[in-house]
Design an enzyme around this catalytic site. Structure first.
Site, PDB file in Angstrom:
ATOM      1  N   ASP A  52       0.688  -1.067  -0.159  1.00  0.00           N
ATOM      2  CA  ASP A  52      -0.095  -0.047  -0.006  1.00  0.00           C
ATOM      3  C   ASP A  52       0.802   1.296   0.089  1.00  0.00           C
ATOM      4  O   ASP A  52       1.972   1.331   0.517  1.00  0.00           O
ATOM      5  CB  ASP A  52      -0.769  -0.108   1.224  1.00  0.00           C
ATOM      6  CG  ASP A  52      -1.598   1.161   1.500  1.00  0.00           C
ATOM      7  OD1 ASP A  52      -2.850   1.032   1.427  1.00  0.00           O
ATOM      8  OD2 ASP A  52      -1.189   2.260   1.648  1.00  0.00           O
ATOM      9  N   LYS A  86     -10.219  -0.199  -5.546  1.00  0.00           N
ATOM     10  CA  LYS A  86     -10.764  -1.381  -5.232  1.00  0.00           C
ATOM     11  C   LYS A  86     -11.380  -1.902  -6.590  1.00  0.00           C
ATOM     12  O   LYS A  86     -12.696  -2.070  -6.436  1.00  0.00           O
ATOM     13  CB  LYS A  86     -11.551  -1.724  -4.086  1.00  0.00           C
ATOM     14  CG  LYS A  86     -11.255  -3.047  -3.511  1.00  0.00           C
ATOM     15  CD  LYS A  86     -11.739  -3.264  -2.152  1.00  0.00           C
ATOM     16  CE  LYS A  86     -13.155  -4.135  -2.397  1.00  0.00           C
ATOM     17  NZ  LYS A  86     -13.381  -4.691  -1.016  1.00  0.00           N
ATOM     18  N   GLY A 116      -7.251  -3.264   3.966  1.00  0.00           N
ATOM     19  CA  GLY A 116      -8.351  -4.268   3.198  1.00  0.00           C
ATOM     20  C   GLY A 116      -8.480  -3.942   1.871  1.00  0.00           C
ATOM     21  O   GLY A 116      -8.718  -4.966   1.215  1.00  0.00           O
ATOM     22  N   ASP A 120      -7.733  -7.049  -0.493  1.00  0.00           N
ATOM     23  CA  ASP A 120      -8.872  -7.891  -1.168  1.00  0.00           C
ATOM     24  C   ASP A 120      -8.450  -7.769  -2.653  1.00  0.00           C
ATOM     25  O   ASP A 120      -8.720  -8.729  -3.291  1.00  0.00           O
ATOM     26  CB  ASP A 120      -9.916  -6.660  -0.989  1.00  0.00           C
ATOM     27  CG  ASP A 120     -11.125  -7.336  -0.038  1.00  0.00           C
ATOM     28  OD1 ASP A 120     -10.763  -8.374   0.543  1.00  0.00           O
ATOM     29  OD2 ASP A 120     -11.906  -6.756   0.387  1.00  0.00           O
ATOM     30  N   LYS A 153     -12.461 -14.585   1.981  1.00  0.00           N
ATOM     31  CA  LYS A 153     -13.164 -13.891   0.736  1.00  0.00           C
ATOM     32  C   LYS A 153     -12.039 -12.785   0.299  1.00  0.00           C
ATOM     33  O   LYS A 153     -11.493 -11.947   0.761  1.00  0.00           O
ATOM     34  CB  LYS A 153     -14.504 -13.190   1.373  1.00  0.00           C
ATOM     35  CG  LYS A 153     -15.411 -13.859   1.274  1.00  0.00           C
ATOM     36  CD  LYS A 153     -16.959 -13.249   0.997  1.00  0.00           C
ATOM     37  CE  LYS A 153     -17.416 -12.583   1.968  1.00  0.00           C
ATOM     38  NZ  LYS A 153     -18.704 -12.729   2.631  1.00  0.00           N
ATOM     39  N   PHE A 180       1.872  -1.848  13.049  1.00  0.00           N
ATOM     40  CA  PHE A 180       1.784  -1.282  11.866  1.00  0.00           C
ATOM     41  C   PHE A 180       0.528  -0.040  12.119  1.00  0.00           C
ATOM     42  O   PHE A 180       0.432   1.054  11.329  1.00  0.00           O
ATOM     43  CB  PHE A 180       1.251  -1.941  10.518  1.00  0.00           C
ATOM     44  CG  PHE A 180       2.276  -2.864   9.949  1.00  0.00           C
ATOM     45  CD1 PHE A 180       3.173  -2.177   8.939  1.00  0.00           C
ATOM     46  CD2 PHE A 180       2.479  -4.209  10.025  1.00  0.00           C
ATOM     47  CE1 PHE A 180       4.067  -2.839   8.354  1.00  0.00           C
ATOM     48  CE2 PHE A 180       3.477  -4.833   9.631  1.00  0.00           C
ATOM     49  CZ  PHE A 180       4.350  -4.184   8.793  1.00  0.00           C
ATOM     50  N   LEU A 181      -0.437  -0.284  13.195  1.00  0.00           N
ATOM     51  CA  LEU A 181      -1.414   0.798  13.239  1.00  0.00           C
ATOM     52  C   LEU A 181      -0.846   2.192  13.921  1.00  0.00           C
ATOM     53  O   LEU A 181      -1.802   2.992  13.968  1.00  0.00           O
ATOM     54  CB  LEU A 181      -2.363  -0.126  14.401  1.00  0.00           C
ATOM     55  CG  LEU A 181      -2.790  -1.469  13.840  1.00  0.00           C
ATOM     56  CD1 LEU A 181      -3.910  -1.828  14.885  1.00  0.00           C
ATOM     57  CD2 LEU A 181      -3.526  -1.403  12.666  1.00  0.00           C
ATOM     58  N   GLU A 195     -16.048  -2.676  13.171  1.00  0.00           N
ATOM     59  CA  GLU A 195     -16.126  -4.522  13.140  1.00  0.00           C
ATOM     60  C   GLU A 195     -15.961  -5.151  14.405  1.00  0.00           C
ATOM     61  O   GLU A 195     -16.603  -6.165  14.628  1.00  0.00           O
ATOM     62  CB  GLU A 195     -15.202  -4.794  12.056  1.00  0.00           C
ATOM     63  CG  GLU A 195     -15.393  -4.414  10.551  1.00  0.00           C
ATOM     64  CD  GLU A 195     -16.699  -5.101  10.014  1.00  0.00           C
ATOM     65  OE1 GLU A 195     -16.927  -5.887  10.280  1.00  0.00           O
ATOM     66  OE2 GLU A 195     -16.641  -4.962   8.424  1.00  0.00           O
ATOM     67  N   HIS A 282     -15.919   1.896   5.304  1.00  0.00           N
ATOM     68  CA  HIS A 282     -16.462   0.552   5.411  1.00  0.00           C
ATOM     69  C   HIS A 282     -17.230   0.379   6.892  1.00  0.00           C
ATOM     70  O   HIS A 282     -18.452   0.162   6.944  1.00  0.00           O
ATOM     71  CB  HIS A 282     -15.687  -0.496   4.967  1.00  0.00           C
ATOM     72  CG  HIS A 282     -16.349  -1.968   5.224  1.00  0.00           C
ATOM     73  ND1 HIS A 282     -17.338  -2.351   4.204  1.00  0.00           N
ATOM     74  CD2 HIS A 282     -16.210  -2.820   5.876  1.00  0.00           C
ATOM     75  CE1 HIS A 282     -17.920  -3.495   4.739  1.00  0.00           C
ATOM     76  NE2 HIS A 282     -17.123  -3.839   5.580  1.00  0.00           N
TER      77      HIS A 282
HETATM   78  N1  LIG Z   1     -12.554  -9.590   2.530  1.00  0.00           N
HETATM   79  C1  LIG Z   1     -13.188  -9.253   3.533  1.00  0.00           C
HETATM   80  O1  LIG Z   1     -13.557 -10.370   4.087  1.00  0.00           O
HETATM   81  C2  LIG Z   1     -13.244  -8.047   4.096  1.00  0.00           C
HETATM   82  C3  LIG Z   1     -13.824  -7.938   5.402  1.00  0.00           C
HETATM   83  C4  LIG Z   1     -13.826  -6.359   5.811  1.00  0.00           C
HETATM   84  C5  LIG Z   1     -13.650  -5.417   4.895  1.00  0.00           C
HETATM   85  N2  LIG Z   1     -13.161  -5.714   3.857  1.00  0.00           N
HETATM   86  C6  LIG Z   1     -12.776  -4.548   3.075  1.00  0.00           C
HETATM   87  O2  LIG Z   1     -11.756  -3.659   3.152  1.00  0.00           O
HETATM   88  C7  LIG Z   1     -11.808  -2.614   2.838  1.00  0.00           C
HETATM   89  C8  LIG Z   1     -11.357  -1.360   3.998  1.00  0.00           C
HETATM   90  O3  LIG Z   1     -10.206  -1.720   4.542  1.00  0.00           O
HETATM   91  P1  LIG Z   1      -9.377  -0.288   5.020  1.00  0.00           P
HETATM   92  O4  LIG Z   1     -10.068   0.295   5.841  1.00  0.00           O
HETATM   93  O5  LIG Z   1      -8.066  -1.161   5.531  1.00  0.00           O
HETATM   94  O6  LIG Z   1      -9.274   0.299   3.587  1.00  0.00           O
HETATM   95  P2  LIG Z   1      -7.589   0.726   2.869  1.00  0.00           P
HETATM   96  O7  LIG Z   1      -6.957  -0.451   2.611  1.00  0.00           O
HETATM   97  O8  LIG Z   1      -8.210   1.794   1.630  1.00  0.00           O
HETATM   98  O9  LIG Z   1      -6.798   1.661   3.995  1.00  0.00           O
HETATM   99  C9  LIG Z   1      -7.336   2.736   4.307  1.00  0.00           C
HETATM  100  C10 LIG Z   1      -6.417   3.821   4.314  1.00  0.00           C
HETATM  101  O10 LIG Z   1      -5.136   3.629   5.379  1.00  0.00           O
HETATM  102  C11 LIG Z   1      -3.915   3.524   4.646  1.00  0.00           C
HETATM  103  N3  LIG Z   1      -3.148   2.801   5.456  1.00  0.00           N
HETATM  104  C12 LIG Z   1      -2.948   1.385   5.290  1.00  0.00           C
HETATM  105  N4  LIG Z   1      -2.208   0.981   6.199  1.00  0.00           N
HETATM  106  C13 LIG Z   1      -1.834   2.089   7.070  1.00  0.00           C
HETATM  107  C14 LIG Z   1      -0.827   2.336   8.226  1.00  0.00           C
HETATM  108  N5  LIG Z   1      -0.362   1.202   8.584  1.00  0.00           N
HETATM  109  N6  LIG Z   1      -0.693   3.653   8.455  1.00  0.00           N
HETATM  110  C15 LIG Z   1      -1.213   4.630   7.856  1.00  0.00           C
HETATM  111  N7  LIG Z   1      -2.107   4.445   6.792  1.00  0.00           N
HETATM  112  C16 LIG Z   1      -2.353   3.253   6.274  1.00  0.00           C
HETATM  113  C17 LIG Z   1      -4.157   3.352   3.006  1.00  0.00           C
HETATM  114  O11 LIG Z   1      -3.464   3.780   2.321  1.00  0.00           O
HETATM  115  C18 LIG Z   1      -5.683   3.972   2.872  1.00  0.00           C
HETATM  116  O12 LIG Z   1      -5.365   5.231   2.645  1.00  0.00           O
HETATM  117  C19 LIG Z   1     -13.262  -2.439   2.176  1.00  0.00           C
HETATM  118  O13 LIG Z   1     -13.067  -2.382   1.110  1.00  0.00           O
HETATM  119  C20 LIG Z   1     -13.967  -3.702   2.886  1.00  0.00           C
HETATM  120  O14 LIG Z   1     -14.841  -4.042   1.863  1.00  0.00           O
HETATM  121  C21 LIG Z   1     -12.865  -6.942   3.396  1.00  0.00           C
END
Ligand SMILES: NC(=O)c1ccc[n+]([C@@H]2O[C@H](COP(=O)([O-])OP(=O)(O)OC[C@H]3O[C@@H](n4cnc5c(N)ncnc54)[C@H](O)[C@@H]3O)[C@@H](O)[C@H]2O)c1
Length: 382
Positions: A52, A86, A116, A120, A153, A180-181, A195, A282
């Site tokens: 990412d 995505k 995510g 995904d 999934k 990482f968080l 969630e 989400h």
């Molecule tokens: N496959 C599944 O079962 C499942 C389950 C739940 C959610 N999802 C999917 O997950 C997606 C949402 O995930 P998300 O919120 O992680 O979105 P994302 O991957 O877009 O990340 C959110 C933002 O955080 C940034 N980022 C990532 N890691 C970082 C870090 N360590 N430090 C700073 N910034 C960081 C990314 O660049 C992005 O701008 C949705 O599309 C949802 O549908 C899938």
């Protein structure tokens, strides 16, 4: 004379993978990242690593140093996060880069490190490419750590629909490292909390209490354990969340049973998410959906008012939305129609019947949804 002969085929798909909680996987002394997915006796050391863009900015140097230290030759592909990316075009971009790298699909697991969205879409790409590449997932957002990374999934959005194109994929391994968080912004921490609240509501009262008691500290510390109490709570929270999520997902990994408690928050949420076009994350749509169906349950007398209030208060406490201007009669109707179609003609709506307990409803009317919405709006104003 006509004859018919039927040949019947029965085969089963196995799922066999580890979800590993490992701290500091980028510490050169850790072998987790380099060894997961490596076949015994395979000394070839090449990896295709998808990052990412934000992860690359914050951790790119450490990731590159880690693999160099372990004498692994890596090809890096950096992709932007965010729901808008995505899509199938991103999947095809991964496929092209895999071609260019000349991946050896038996011995070179693809590693993806991101949220995510990245997990995904790389999941789709690796599931489709030559009908399956080994894939090590490393989630870097809270929502991906407790949800997106750990199940089977994958999916990308298509047209106006969320996750319309996707596959099942069993990862080679999932590495959970909450370090990482540390760089996540607060909104994305709260997004992941949504969630976790979901799981707490439908199956884990202790998790709910943990969020009530220590939620503020968890968000403030971004689960980094900056204090001994914070460390204890963050560890317990991740444990309860991951263990609970896997307990729901694992026995029904291929989703043959459509009565899924983890669908709580995902009945009208996906439609709002796509309509909001990037304005809502989400987890935020999950929160709106949970608020709506909690009130539906309360108005039927399925959950005591005090418990319904506890749920809504917890959502407010994390500054998660419980309503959105987009939610109107027409959107509710379309969202429910889509949900019923995907749940084989029935609503199968999980609703809370207490804190940590849920049941399914199949007969929720448009009137009930409308009046629950109105009720939540009135409460928000008063
Ligand atoms: N496959 C599944 O079962 C499942 C389950 C739940 C959610 N999802 C999917 O997950 C997606 C949402 O995930 P998300 O919120 O992680 O979105 P994302 O991957 O877009 O990340 C959110 C933002 O955080 C940034 N980022 C990532 N890691 C970082 C870090 N360590 N430090 C700073 N910034 C960081 C990314 O660049 C992005 O701008 C949705 O599309 C949802 O549908 C899938």
């Amino acid at each position: 004379m006509r004859s018919t002969k039927t040949y019947h085929v029965r085969a089963q798909m196995q799922a066999d993978y580890d979800v590993v909680c490992a701290d500091n996987i980028l510490d050169p002394a850790s072998e987790e990242l380099v060894n997961r997915g490596r076949r015994p006796g395979n000394h070839d050391q090449r990896r295709f690593v998808v990052l990412d863009r934000a992860v690359d900015e914050f951790y790119g140097n450490s990731i590159r140093a880690y693999f160099e230290q372990h004498h692994v030759e890596c090809r890096y592909l950096v992709m932007p996060g965010g729901e808008q990316r995505k899509v199938m075009d991103s999947v095809l971009a991964v496929a092209e880069a895999l071609d260019d790298f000349g991946i050896d699909r038996r011995r070179e697991p693809v590693i993806s490190i991101g949220g995510g969205v990245l997990l995904d879409l790389v999941g789709v790409a690796t599931a489709l490419y030559r009908r399956g590449l080994p894939h090590v997932r490393v989630p870097t957002t809270l929502i991906s750590l407790v949800d997106a990374a750990i199940g089977a999934k994958t999916g990308v959005n298509h047209g106006v629909h969320k996750n319309r194109l996707g596959t099942f994929q069993t990862p080679t391994a999932v590495l959970l490292d909450r370090r990482f968080l540390a760089t996540l912004d607060e909104r994305h921490v709260r997004n992941g909390v949504a969630e976790i609240v979901k799981l707490a509501i439908v199956r884990d009262e202790r998790l709910f209490e943990l969020l009530e008691e220590d939620g503020d500290r968890l968000v403030e510390e971004k689960l980094q354990g900056r204090s001994p109490a914070g460390e204890r709570v963050a560890t317990e929270l991740v444990h309860h969340s991951v263990q609970g999520m896997l307990a729901e997902l694992a026995p029904n990994l291929w989703e043959n049973n459509l009565y899924r408690l983890v669908d709580f928050g995902h009945s009208v949420g996906p439609t709002i998410e796509m309509l909001a076009g990037g304005d809502l994350l989400h987890g935020e749509t999950v929160a709106i959906d949970m608020a709506l169906f909690t009130t539906v349950a309360a108005r039927r007398g399925l959950i005591e008012d005090k418990d319904a209030r506890r749920i809504l208060e917890l959502l407010h406490r994390f500054s998660l939305p419980t309503d959105h201007a987009l939610l109107d009669d027409d959107v509710l109707r379309r969202a429910m129609a889509d949900t019923v179609r995907h749940r084989d003609g029935m609503q199968r709506l999980p609703v809370p019947v207490g804190v940590g307990k849920a049941a399914f409803l199949n007969d929720v009317t448009q009137d009930e949804l409308r009046s629950a919405l109105r009720h939540n709006r009135a409460e928000a104003v008063s």
